[in-house]
Design an enzyme around this catalytic site. Structure first.
Site: not given
Length: 313
Positions: A169, A226-228, A252, A257
């Protein structure tokens, strides 16, 4: 204080705010231009992803005191500009972290154990035990990029699965605990079997997972996102899948999108998308990881408490 809600939220949020003395107007079919026309009358805005809250919108919103997003990502809000105007920006990333962690784990187990493929084959009359032998998650090294609410939730779900979890991070330090070992991207490139994204979409992270990124891994990897969607460049992922550099992918979210996350755009006749759909080693879901019924209630409760803490009635 008058609050405009432009995206549907759990009814408990409106109920609690109304009881607390706020005047809530639910207008869930507004376009950007519709909202521009009426926003000067409101002190609060509650939104998910209906439209972009840009500089023009903020300049028009003369009385606006806060923007609350029911969810985590704030990429559809010009937060820096809002804050310069003294507008508080609130979100609820704590609300759906647990189901996102569960979903990421479920997707990778589905892929490793050939659950989706085997089920499809059985329905087609094929019983193939050898061809669908599972790959064990145990003893793998999982790299989590982004150790916020969803990244830490995923790490907790992995605890007890017999894996080593490394995290990177950019904005956190000294957080090694019983679930994860704080690491560097260099270590993730060297050691990981699985890589999972849990980061916001920014100018820096857009298409972070590209050919250059994939080629830095010493091992062939499994990818989870699963973020963007736009964190992963789909055309480069497809090349990595075809070369074997990416053994399989769990998505996901995807770059096709639209901004509301409610439909796909530019996929009809798109060769990249069509080839991705043909891959048996790609698990796809329609941006549902954080959409559990309980998470909707939690988003509402978290936003309510943050709003009344900032603006007590």
């Amino acid at each position: 204080m008058k609050i405009l809600l432009v995206d549907s939220v759990h009814p408990s949020l409106v109920n609690q705010l109304t009881i607390a003395g706020f005047e809530c107007h639910e207008k869930y079919n507004l376009t950007y231009q519709d909202a521009i026309a009426i926003i000067p009358s409101y002190e609060g805005l509650i939104i998910r992803s209906r439209f972009t809250v840009d500089d023009h919108f903020l300049t028009t919103a003369k009385k606006l005191m806060f923007i609350a997003r029911a969810g985590s990502g704030m990429e559809n809000i010009d937060v820096a500009r809002a804050q310069k105007k003294g507008i508080a920006c609130i979100n609820s990333p704590e609300g759906n972290s647990e189901p996102v962690g569960e979903h990421a784990l479920g997707m990778i187990l589905t892929l490793l154990h050939n659950i989706h493929r085997a089920g499809k084959e059985i329905r087609e009359g094929k019983w193939d035990r050898k061809g669908n032998s599972p790959t064990e998650l145990m003893n793998m090294t999982v790299g989590i990029i982004g150790y916020g609410n969803t990244g830490s939730a995923f790490a907790r779900k992995l605890h007890g699965m017999g894996v080593k979890v490394l995290t990177y991070d950019k904005f956190k330090h000294d957080y090694t605990d019983k679930y994860v070992l704080e690491s560097t991207m260099a270590n993730l490139y060297d050691l990981c079997d699985i890589v999972s994204f849990h980061i916001p979409l920014t100018k820096i992270t857009r298409f972070m997972a590209n050919t250059e990124f994939f080629e830095k891994f010493r091992k062939n990897i499994y990818l989870i996102n699963t973020s963007r969607g736009e964190v992963v460049k789909t055309s480069d992922l497809l090349l990595a899948l075809e070369s074997g550099k990416v053994v399989g992918a769990c998505l996901d979210v995807n770059e096709f999108e639209d901004k509301t996350f409610n439909k796909l755009t530019n996929v009809e006749g798109n060769p990249v998308w069509n080839k991705l759909l043909e891959k048996p080693n790609v698990i796809l879901t329609p941006h549902i990881a954080g959409q559990s019924n309980n998470s909707m209630i939690r988003h509402a409760d978290i936003l309510y408490h943050k709003i009344i803490q900032m603006f007590p009635h």
